[in-house]
Design a protein around this motif. Structure first.
Motif, mmCIF file in Angstrom:
data_model
loop_
_atom_site.group_PDB
_atom_site.id
_atom_site.type_symbol
_atom_site.label_atom_id
_atom_site.label_comp_id
_atom_site.label_asym_id
_atom_site.label_seq_id
_atom_site.Cartn_x
_atom_site.Cartn_y
_atom_site.Cartn_z
ATOM 1 N N CYS A 426 0.841 -1.207 0.000
ATOM 2 C CA CYS A 426 0.000 0.000 0.000
ATOM 3 C C CYS A 426 0.870 1.249 0.000
ATOM 4 O O CYS A 426 1.967 1.260 0.559
ATOM 5 C CB CYS A 426 -0.929 -0.005 1.206
ATOM 6 N N ARG A 427 0.345 2.281 -0.625
ATOM 7 C CA ARG A 427 1.135 3.511 -0.739
ATOM 8 C C ARG A 427 1.324 4.130 0.648
ATOM 9 O O ARG A 427 0.478 3.930 1.541
ATOM 10 C CB ARG A 427 0.451 4.492 -1.691
ATOM 11 N N PRO A 428 2.397 4.905 0.844
ATOM 12 C CA PRO A 428 2.582 5.562 2.150
ATOM 13 C C PRO A 428 1.359 6.430 2.455
ATOM 14 O O PRO A 428 0.824 7.077 1.552
ATOM 15 C CB PRO A 428 3.822 6.433 1.939
ATOM 16 N N GLY A 429 0.919 6.397 3.661
ATOM 17 C CA GLY A 429 -0.239 7.227 4.046
ATOM 18 C C GLY A 429 -1.566 6.505 3.922
ATOM 19 O O GLY A 429 -2.585 6.987 4.420
ATOM 20 N N ALA A 430 -1.564 5.329 3.254
ATOM 21 C CA ALA A 430 -2.829 4.582 3.172
ATOM 22 C C ALA A 430 -3.137 3.998 4.555
ATOM 23 O O ALA A 430 -2.236 3.557 5.268
ATOM 24 C CB ALA A 430 -2.707 3.475 2.141
ATOM 25 N N ILE A 431 -4.410 4.008 4.909
ATOM 26 C CA ILE A 431 -4.824 3.504 6.231
ATOM 27 C C ILE A 431 -5.111 2.015 6.138
ATOM 28 O O ILE A 431 -5.768 1.567 5.184
ATOM 29 C CB ILE A 431 -6.071 4.274 6.712
ATOM 30 N N LEU A 432 -4.630 1.255 7.113
ATOM 31 C CA LEU A 432 -4.849 -0.189 7.123
ATOM 32 C C LEU A 432 -5.736 -0.529 8.323
ATOM 33 O O LEU A 432 -5.320 -0.384 9.469
ATOM 34 C CB LEU A 432 -3.502 -0.924 7.234
ATOM 35 N N ALA A 433 -6.968 -0.954 8.026
ATOM 36 C CA ALA A 433 -7.929 -1.223 9.104
ATOM 37 C C ALA A 433 -8.243 -2.703 9.152
ATOM 38 O O ALA A 433 -8.445 -3.331 8.111
ATOM 39 C CB ALA A 433 -9.208 -0.431 8.851
ATOM 40 N N SER A 434 -8.293 -3.241 10.348
ATOM 41 C CA SER A 434 -8.697 -4.644 10.483
ATOM 42 C C SER A 434 -10.142 -4.713 10.957
ATOM 43 O O SER A 434 -10.535 -3.991 11.878
ATOM 44 C CB SER A 434 -7.821 -5.361 11.503
ATOM 45 N N HIS A 435 -10.907 -5.592 10.333
ATOM 46 C CA HIS A 435 -12.271 -5.804 10.810
ATOM 47 C C HIS A 435 -12.311 -6.940 11.835
ATOM 48 O O HIS A 435 -13.284 -7.668 11.930
ATOM 49 C CB HIS A 435 -13.213 -6.085 9.627
ATOM 50 N N THR A 436 -11.245 -7.078 12.595
ATOM 51 C CA THR A 436 -11.263 -8.146 13.600
ATOM 52 C C THR A 436 -12.300 -7.845 14.692
ATOM 53 O O THR A 436 -12.510 -6.688 15.059
ATOM 54 C CB THR A 436 -9.880 -8.338 14.253
ATOM 55 N N ALA A 437 -12.927 -8.929 15.170
ATOM 56 C CA ALA A 437 -13.926 -8.766 16.232
ATOM 57 C C ALA A 437 -13.298 -8.915 17.610
ATOM 58 O O ALA A 437 -13.908 -8.549 18.608
ATOM 59 C CB ALA A 437 -15.019 -9.813 16.054
ATOM 60 N N THR A 438 -12.107 -9.502 17.665
ATOM 61 C CA THR A 438 -11.535 -9.819 18.975
ATOM 62 C C THR A 438 -10.019 -9.681 19.060
ATOM 63 O O THR A 438 -9.486 -9.479 20.148
ATOM 64 C CB THR A 438 -11.850 -11.294 19.347
ATOM 65 N N LEU A 439 -9.328 -9.813 17.935
ATOM 66 C CA LEU A 439 -7.871 -10.028 18.007
ATOM 67 C C LEU A 439 -7.086 -8.759 18.323
ATOM 68 O O LEU A 439 -7.582 -7.641 18.148
ATOM 69 C CB LEU A 439 -7.375 -10.644 16.701
ATOM 70 N N ASP A 440 -5.828 -8.983 18.716
ATOM 71 C CA ASP A 440 -4.977 -7.894 19.198
ATOM 72 C C ASP A 440 -4.500 -7.009 18.034
ATOM 73 O O ASP A 440 -3.657 -7.433 17.225
ATOM 74 C CB ASP A 440 -3.783 -8.511 19.941
ATOM 75 N N VAL A 441 -5.019 -5.802 17.976
ATOM 76 C CA VAL A 441 -4.686 -4.901 16.863
ATOM 77 C C VAL A 441 -3.220 -4.457 16.943
ATOM 78 O O VAL A 441 -2.609 -4.151 15.923
ATOM 79 C CB VAL A 441 -5.657 -3.693 16.854
ATOM 80 N N GLU A 442 -2.639 -4.484 18.154
ATOM 81 C CA GLU A 442 -1.210 -4.116 18.280
ATOM 82 C C GLU A 442 -0.332 -5.098 17.494
ATOM 83 O O GLU A 442 0.652 -4.702 16.876
ATOM 84 C CB GLU A 442 -0.758 -4.121 19.751
ATOM 85 N N VAL A 443 -0.712 -6.366 17.547
ATOM 86 C CA VAL A 443 0.067 -7.383 16.834
ATOM 87 C C VAL A 443 -0.016 -7.123 15.329
ATOM 88 O O VAL A 443 0.980 -7.232 14.602
ATOM 89 C CB VAL A 443 -0.452 -8.806 17.192
ATOM 90 N N LEU A 444 -1.188 -6.774 14.847
ATOM 91 C CA LEU A 444 -1.360 -6.485 13.415
ATOM 92 C C LEU A 444 -0.597 -5.218 13.036
ATOM 93 O O LEU A 444 -0.030 -5.120 11.944
ATOM 94 C CB LEU A 444 -2.851 -6.341 13.078
ATOM 95 N N ALA A 445 -0.597 -4.243 13.953
ATOM 96 C CA ALA A 445 0.142 -3.002 13.702
ATOM 97 C C ALA A 445 1.631 -3.314 13.537
ATOM 98 O O ALA A 445 2.293 -2.816 12.615
ATOM 99 C CB ALA A 445 -0.078 -2.021 14.851
ATOM 100 N N ASP A 446 2.146 -4.203 14.408
ATOM 101 C CA ASP A 446 3.551 -4.612 14.297
ATOM 102 C C ASP A 446 3.798 -5.309 12.962
ATOM 103 O O ASP A 446 4.784 -5.041 12.280
ATOM 104 C CB ASP A 446 3.925 -5.580 15.433
#
Ligand code: COA
Length: 756
Positions: A426-446
């Motif tokens: 994804c291009r710099p500045g694009a937002i990456l959103a997870s539609h997770t219902a439960t999982l740790d968003v910090e892990v996805l951010a990493d």
């Protein structure tokens, strides 16, 4: 109040209650200027009183024009003022009577949204003109009220009982043209394009009002008083009110304002104006102090406060969005893609293989058309959205997107892979959103390698009907990324509530406690239909077992399995064992024809299934849960709802939820919790925190507490000890005392609804 020479209307945004009377030739200009929406606070009403007296005392004025500064005509009574112990509609109503009784012409010039007390003010004037993009309505029912400033008496006299009743019972707004056709306004003036701005609209309304008033004066038009006109009954079928009552009766216990509205309009149609006025006043007094109205007013402000996110500077510009990607075309992915396409975004849907992509695109198209059929989009918007929809088989196709929503299975390893790849393509500045219902968003951010761009965006099923969008703010989420998600939620017509990171965030963390007890009750031998019946009798739109079948037993089971992999599950074999067993048996819920109920092919009606009892019985033997006869309704209700409140208190303690009202918004807008009970936190205060704490402790003793299920949140325990209210709690300090009420709600006291 000031009485002075001709002055232009005040500019939008002026603070403080202001009512001015100025003159233009022989015309008095009465301007209400009370940002943001000219709500009629007691101070505004007092200033209005003075301004009208000044007009009455000024023999040099031939007519009066009532108009507003800022973005809108009066949008209603000040909702906060209803809480005052000395609330009284009479002072405002007396002003309306004086305006209507004037022998000199009085005209209202409307722009923006003339709602509630605003429309009532306009109806008391002799004539009304509106800019073409004005909307009018009497939305009090949404606050558990009836129009209390003679709207219930004057509107039927303007447009007939049938339309008036429909408008008041639905609370919907209608446009200026429709209002003119119905006889609610007399004239419609062309409005300049919206881009001209709302302050400009105020100036346009004033100019149009002056023109119209001069025309009326030149014509020698007489004052016209709605109170002197009978309600037109021609065309109304015999027994009309009895039929409406029969049709609406089921909602009256939970929403008493609906019964009050029918009675008030019937009074308008059958009694002289003054008697109707007395009926309306008495009904209003009862509605204002009713628990449903207090709860709905609480939610009105909770919804608006939820938009104010601690630490997020107000007015921070969102990142621009034009093209968005959705990864995963399952039920939720396709619903999200349809919603994004419906608001004018270009959407690229990515799936793993051709067959899944074709199915995802077909689902997205069906979801867009379904939204149009339900009136959430116009057909043209839906078709244009479908035309903008593209499919792709590789994440590289998302390189140019401004936002990507990941909606793949609830599987941490899979989501990590997706985020790692998105971070690269994804291009710099694009937002990456997870539609997770439960999982740790910090892990996805990493995993993404660009944590500032990452957050969670969680919609609720059914995605079209549920208004909630839970926005998960991770530690490193950039403020403008959060601001973009909030702006997008509003664009989608959703209510955004921001949660911190924890298992399940606000909504599903609480649902975990609710479902834990649901599944224990199932193993103890209570049937799904009984659990659902109890939850629904207490106002839940859908019981937990039906909700699990609808959202997917497979989805729920996968979330539990992932929780286990992350080390979150208690070492209790019975914990959430039912969904896991049903999943293993291929009973995935409604979509597979069987879950906690069974479904005839192509049908959505849940039917009791004896196989489920057998499954639960066998499971109970394996997990060591004792089956018990005689589990009562009270125990079921308490075991479902007390842990919900306990978890809410923990979320506040931990700072995952910023405010008690945010929790109430999540549960009423996303989980079908009854709005007339105000949400779990609001209701907990009515029930009494001491009672809830005592209940949690009792179940801990009776059921055993080896896995800490019944540990009481320290915050809840402390508030209960000191007589505090959970709704008033803030990080900054605790609130006032409240009286304890009954549990389960429904024994008729304290305004909670009777059981059905
Ligand atoms: N009384 C007190 N405050 C009101 C209000 C009212 N009747 N109507 C709106 N407000 C406040 C909101 O709380 C909000 O305050 P905030 O900025 O401090 O959060 C502000 O006005 C703007 O309202 P908001 O809803 O965010 O703006 P909007 O442009 O999306 O919608 C309205 C404007 C008027 C359509 C909408 O606010 C509304 O429907 N208001 C209620 C109307 C009503 O029910 N009137 C009858 C009352 S008995």
């Amino acid at each position: 109040m000031s009485v002075g020479p001709a002055v232009p209307p005040a500019a939008s945004g002026r603070a403080g209650p202001g009512v001015t009377l100025s003159r233009r030739g022989g015309i008095g200009l009465l301007c209400i200027d009370h940002a943001p929406v000219n709500a009629l606070s007691p101070a505004v009403v007092a200033a209005l009183d003075e301004a009208v007296a000044a007009f009455e005392g000024d023999g040099g004025l031939d007519a009066l024009l009532v108009h507003c500064a800022g973005r809108t005509f009066v949008a209603g009574g000040d909702i906060a003022a209803f809480d005052a112990p000395d609330f009284d509609a009479a002072p405002f109503n007396r002003i309306l009577a004086r305006l209507e009784g004037s022998r000199r012409l009085v005209l209202a010039a409307l722009h923006g949204t003339a709602l509630g007390g605003g429309l009532e003010l306009a109806l008391a004037c002799h004539y009304r003109i509106a800019l073409a993009d004005t909307r009018v309505g009497l939305p009090e029912v949404r606050l558990g009220l009836l129009p209390g400033s003679l709207g219930s008496q004057r509107l039927p006299r303007a447009c007939g009982a049938e339309l008036a009743l429909e408008l008041m019972l639905s609370g919907r707004m209608i446009g200026a043209e429709a209002a003119r056709a119905a006889g609610i306004v007399d004239a419609v003036a062309a409005a300049a394009p919206v881009a001209a701005g709302r302050a400009d609209a105020a100036a346009q309304a004033l100019a149009a009002g002056l023109d119209y008033l001069r025309t009326l004066m030149a014509r020698g038009a007489p004052p016209r008083r709605l109170s002197e006109r009978p309600v037109a009954l021609a065309g109304l079928p015999a027994g009309f009110f009895a039929a409406v009552r029969a049709r609406e009766a089921a909602s009256f216990a939970r929403y008493p304002a609906r019964a009050a509205i029918v009675r008030a309009v019937e009074a308008a149609a059958t009694l002289p104006f003054a008697q109707g006025e007395a009926v309306e006043a008495e009904l209003l007094r009862a509605c204002v102090v009713s628990q449903p109205s207090r709860a709905l007013r609480h939610l009105f402000f909770a919804e608006r406060r939820a938009a104010q996110v601690p630490g997020l500077p107000a007015g921070l510009p969102p990142r621009p969005l034009q093209a968005v990607g959705v990864v995963g075309g399952g039920a939720m992915g396709s619903a999200i893609a349809a919603a994004l396409a419906g608001v004018g975004l270009r959407v690229v849907l990515v799936e793993a293989d051709g067959a899944a992509l074709a199915a995802g695109l077909a689902c997205t198209q069906a979801a867009a058309r379904h939204a149009a059929a339900r009136g959430r989009l116009s057909l043209a918007q839906a078709e244009a959205g479908i035309a903008r929809l593209e499919g792709a088989l590789d994440l590289a196709a998302l390189a140019g997107c401004d936002l990507v929503v990941e909606a793949v299975y609830e599987d941490m390893a899979l989501k990590q892979q997706v985020f790692a790849r998105l971070g690269r393509v994804c291009r710099p500045g694009a937002i990456l959103a997870s539609h997770t219902a439960t999982l740790d968003v910090e892990v996805l951010a990493d995993a993404s390698g660009r944590p500032a761009d990452v957050l969670g965006m969680h919609l609720f099923s059914p995605a079209g009907a549920m208004r909630l969008l839970e926005v998960v703010r991770a530690e490193r989420t950039a403020p403008e990324v959060l601001a973009t998600a909030l702006a997008l939620a509003r664009r989608l017509g959703k209510v955004p509530v921001v949660s911190g990171v924890c298992y399940g965030f606000i909504g599903n963390r609480m649902a975990e406690a609710y479902l834990r007890e649901t599944e224990f009750l199932l193993q103890e031998g209570v049937s799904p239909q009984r659990i659902d019946a109890v939850a629904q009798a207490h106002g839940m739109a859908m019981g937990p077992c039906r909700a699990l079948d609808l959202a997917g037993v497979d989805v729920a089971a996968r979330a539990v399995i992932e929780y286990g992999k992350a080390g979150g599950l208690p070492p209790d074999p019975a914990y959430r064992a039912v969904v896991r067993r049903l999943y293993a048996l291929g009973r995935h819920g409604q979509k597979s024809g069987a879950g906690l109920y069974r479904y005839a092919p192509g049908e959505r009606t849940p039917r009791p299934d004896a196989a489920v009892e057998a499954i639960c019985r066998a499971l109970a033997r394996e997990t060591g849960v004792a089956q018990r006869a005689g589990i009562g309704e009270r125990e079921i209700a308490e075991r479902l709802f007390y842990p919900l409140v306990n978890e809410a208190a923990r979320l506040l303690e931990e700072g995952v939820a910023s405010r008690p009202g945010d929790i109430d918004m999540v549960w009423t807008a996303g989980y079908g919790f009854p709005d007339y009970l105000g949400g779990p936190v609001w209701l907990a205060d009515r029930v009494g925190l001491a009672r809830i704490v005592a209940g949690l402790e009792r179940y801990g003793r009776e059921r055993g507490n080896a896995f800490d299920y019944w540990d009481v949140s320290p915050l809840l325990a402390s508030l209960a000890r000191h007589g505090g209210r959970l709704s008033d709690w803030s990080m900054a300090g605790a609130g006032s005392a409240s009286a304890a009420g009954p549990w389960p709600p429904g024994d008729g006291q304290d305004g909670t609804p009777p059981k059905h």
